[in-house]
Design a protein around this motif. Sequence first.
Motif, PDB file in Angstrom:
ATOM      1  N   LEU A  53      20.477   7.830  -0.581  1.00 55.56           N
ATOM      2  CA  LEU A  53      19.741   8.018   0.670  1.00 55.56           C
ATOM      3  C   LEU A  53      18.887   6.800   1.003  1.00 55.56           C
ATOM      4  O   LEU A  53      18.887   6.297   2.137  1.00 55.56           O
ATOM      5  CB  LEU A  53      18.866   9.265   0.569  1.00 55.56           C
ATOM      6  CG  LEU A  53      17.916   9.526   1.746  1.00 55.56           C
ATOM      7  CD1 LEU A  53      18.696   9.764   3.037  1.00 55.56           C
ATOM      8  CD2 LEU A  53      17.001  10.707   1.444  1.00 55.56           C
ATOM      9  N   PHE A  54      18.184   6.273  -0.002  1.00 55.68           N
ATOM     10  CA  PHE A  54      17.284   5.149   0.231  1.00 55.68           C
ATOM     11  C   PHE A  54      18.043   3.861   0.539  1.00 55.68           C
ATOM     12  O   PHE A  54      17.569   3.023   1.301  1.00 55.68           O
ATOM     13  CB  PHE A  54      16.367   4.960  -0.978  1.00 55.68           C
ATOM     14  CG  PHE A  54      15.169   5.874  -0.969  1.00 55.68           C
ATOM     15  CD1 PHE A  54      15.165   7.027  -0.199  1.00 55.68           C
ATOM     16  CD2 PHE A  54      14.053   5.594  -1.736  1.00 55.68           C
ATOM     17  CE1 PHE A  54      14.075   7.877  -0.174  1.00 55.68           C
ATOM     18  CE2 PHE A  54      12.956   6.422  -1.719  1.00 55.68           C
ATOM     19  CZ  PHE A  54      12.957   7.574  -0.935  1.00 55.68           C
ATOM     20  N   LEU A  55      19.206   3.678  -0.078  1.00 58.02           N
ATOM     21  CA  LEU A  55      20.013   2.492   0.234  1.00 58.02           C
ATOM     22  C   LEU A  55      20.505   2.537   1.678  1.00 58.02           C
ATOM     23  O   LEU A  55      20.551   1.511   2.365  1.00 58.02           O
ATOM     24  CB  LEU A  55      21.201   2.389  -0.724  1.00 58.02           C
ATOM     25  CG  LEU A  55      20.873   1.911  -2.141  1.00 58.02           C
ATOM     26  CD1 LEU A  55      22.059   2.118  -3.070  1.00 58.02           C
ATOM     27  CD2 LEU A  55      20.455   0.443  -2.129  1.00 58.02           C
ATOM     28  N   HIS A  76       9.928   0.221   4.004  1.00 57.83           N
ATOM     29  CA  HIS A  76      10.342  -0.562   2.832  1.00 57.83           C
ATOM     30  C   HIS A  76       9.492  -0.211   1.612  1.00 57.83           C
ATOM     31  O   HIS A  76       9.988  -0.190   0.482  1.00 57.83           O
ATOM     32  CB  HIS A  76      10.230  -2.063   3.117  1.00 57.83           C
ATOM     33  CG  HIS A  76      11.375  -2.626   3.890  1.00 57.83           C
ATOM     34  ND1 HIS A  76      12.685  -2.459   3.499  1.00 57.83           N
ATOM     35  CD2 HIS A  76      11.419  -3.379   5.020  1.00 57.83           C
ATOM     36  CE1 HIS A  76      13.486  -3.074   4.361  1.00 57.83           C
ATOM     37  NE2 HIS A  76      12.745  -3.637   5.293  1.00 57.83           N
ATOM     38  N   GLY A  77       8.213   0.058   1.818  1.00 56.82           N
ATOM     39  CA  GLY A  77       7.339   0.429   0.704  1.00 56.82           C
ATOM     40  C   GLY A  77       7.787   1.718   0.038  1.00 56.82           C
ATOM     41  O   GLY A  77       7.782   1.839  -1.192  1.00 56.82           O
ATOM     42  N   ILE A  78       8.183   2.700   0.846  1.00 58.13           N
ATOM     43  CA  ILE A  78       8.689   3.965   0.303  1.00 58.13           C
ATOM     44  C   ILE A  78       9.956   3.715  -0.510  1.00 58.13           C
ATOM     45  O   ILE A  78      10.107   4.217  -1.631  1.00 58.13           O
ATOM     46  CB  ILE A  78       8.973   4.970   1.434  1.00 58.13           C
ATOM     47  CG1 ILE A  78       7.670   5.309   2.176  1.00 58.13           C
ATOM     48  CG2 ILE A  78       9.610   6.248   0.886  1.00 58.13           C
ATOM     49  CD1 ILE A  78       7.876   6.139   3.435  1.00 58.13           C
ATOM     50  N   VAL A  79      10.871   2.922   0.061  1.00 59.15           N
ATOM     51  CA  VAL A  79      12.130   2.613  -0.624  1.00 59.15           C
ATOM     52  C   VAL A  79      11.881   1.859  -1.919  1.00 59.15           C
ATOM     53  O   VAL A  79      12.452   2.166  -2.972  1.00 59.15           O
ATOM     54  CB  VAL A  79      13.058   1.805   0.309  1.00 59.15           C
ATOM     55  CG1 VAL A  79      14.268   1.278  -0.453  1.00 59.15           C
ATOM     56  CG2 VAL A  79      13.510   2.653   1.486  1.00 59.15           C
ATOM     57  N   HIS A  80      10.979   0.875  -1.879  1.00 60.02           N
ATOM     58  CA  HIS A  80      10.725   0.043  -3.056  1.00 60.02           C
ATOM     59  C   HIS A  80      10.004   0.806  -4.159  1.00 60.02           C
ATOM     60  O   HIS A  80      10.072   0.410  -5.326  1.00 60.02           O
ATOM     61  CB  HIS A  80       9.911  -1.188  -2.658  1.00 60.02           C
ATOM     62  CG  HIS A  80      10.709  -2.201  -1.906  1.00 60.02           C
ATOM     63  ND1 HIS A  80      10.149  -3.331  -1.357  1.00 60.02           N
ATOM     64  CD2 HIS A  80      12.027  -2.253  -1.610  1.00 60.02           C
ATOM     65  CE1 HIS A  80      11.083  -4.038  -0.746  1.00 60.02           C
ATOM     66  NE2 HIS A  80      12.237  -3.402  -0.894  1.00 60.02           N
ATOM     67  N   VAL A 138       0.839  -1.202   0.000  1.00 64.53           N
ATOM     68  CA  VAL A 138       0.000   0.000   0.000  1.00 64.53           C
ATOM     69  C   VAL A 138       0.876   1.255   0.000  1.00 64.53           C
ATOM     70  O   VAL A 138       0.639   2.204  -0.761  1.00 64.53           O
ATOM     71  CB  VAL A 138      -0.938  -0.003   1.218  1.00 64.53           C
ATOM     72  CG1 VAL A 138      -1.668   1.332   1.334  1.00 64.53           C
ATOM     73  CG2 VAL A 138      -1.945  -1.149   1.114  1.00 64.53           C
ATOM     74  N   THR A 139       1.910   1.258   0.856  1.00 61.07           N
ATOM     75  CA  THR A 139       2.816   2.411   0.914  1.00 61.07           C
ATOM     76  C   THR A 139       3.536   2.595  -0.408  1.00 61.07           C
ATOM     77  O   THR A 139       3.724   3.731  -0.880  1.00 61.07           O
ATOM     78  CB  THR A 139       3.848   2.227   2.045  1.00 61.07           C
ATOM     79  OG1 THR A 139       3.180   1.857   3.245  1.00 61.07           O
ATOM     80  CG2 THR A 139       4.636   3.509   2.273  1.00 61.07           C
ATOM     81  N   LEU A 140       3.957   1.482  -1.012  1.00 61.99           N
ATOM     82  CA  LEU A 140       4.619   1.546  -2.318  1.00 61.99           C
ATOM     83  C   LEU A 140       3.705   2.219  -3.339  1.00 61.99           C
ATOM     84  O   LEU A 140       4.141   3.083  -4.108  1.00 61.99           O
ATOM     85  CB  LEU A 140       4.984   0.131  -2.769  1.00 61.99           C
ATOM     86  CG  LEU A 140       5.842  -0.051  -4.024  1.00 61.99           C
ATOM     87  CD1 LEU A 140       6.595  -1.377  -3.971  1.00 61.99           C
ATOM     88  CD2 LEU A 140       4.983  -0.033  -5.294  1.00 61.99           C
TER      89      LEU A 140
END
Length: 332
Positions: free
Chosen positions: A40-42, A68-72, A16-18
């Motif tokens: 930054l995300f890594l 993780h959803g934001i990063v992905h 959902v966040t992704l």
Amino acid sequence: GVGRGTYAISGTIMSVTLGIFSPIMGNWVEKHSLRRILILFLIIQSSVYIAQSMFTSIYYFYISGAIHGIVHSLMMLLVVPTVINRWFSVRRGFFIGLASSMSGVGGVLWNAVSGPFMEAFGWRDTFLLYGILIALIPLPLAILVLRDYPEEKGLLPYGYEPDLWTENLLSPDDALLQGIPYETAKRTFSFWSLALLAILVSVFTCFTSYLPSYATSLGLSISFGAALASSMGIGILVGKNSTGILFDKKPFIGLLVSTMTPACGFLLFLILGRIAPMLMPVASVLYGVSYSVNTVLLPLLILFVFGAKDQARILGSISFFSSTIGAGATVG
């Protein structure tokens, strides 16, 4: 002592966040440095995995699932097509397919490593291992190797031939050179057709989560179900490469093969599950081709239909629908 279903909620939160952040991330990539965002995300991703190794409550995993959803939303959807689109002017299908297919290689490699590692040292040390691997492999590459545009290295995109542009366009300022703006694209029938394609594929691929339970429902072992998930890696590897190559030759053929092949695999799951369950890895390989659609076919179709101007933003916006509806489909 936490049940699988309770833990799986973290995956739903991640999806959902992704979906929510996909259109936002597409806009960020167009306006800011992809390289800096990726670095930054890594760092965030590595830190979250290390933190997960110390979690003592399931609710912490729900929070980390959202992160993780934001990063992905960047790594799973936008990095490969954006980098290839900027650095290559020809054979983009082949290169997007090749780069994306490494997720299949990674799935086979890291599952083979993490499974025995987890049995020997436990899940906490395995999360810690993931955090360390991210810090040691992709992070230094993003810092030392990756650049946003070839011009930063005094280069032009691979295969760039200015004569081909001037022969086919009225002027260098022609809108076709850059493509259709996002605000115009989102009002077209083509945009919503591609969104529907992405939604259907997300609903289709969510069955992956249930391969082990499908195997046990047929009286097979959990390990056989895990082997089905692992054999999908072959289909992912072959599917992503073949989709890109076929799309370069003829887009319709790439579209047809990448959608009909996994459909046949899905039907084989049903048929072989009743008459020859031990042959289901064949179905799993064919089904794995479905992962080429949203990661390879969809970015190429967007580039083919709308051009390069706002490709990342259009892709991010379409991915919002596929990710959020796909998360609901997993529960359903």
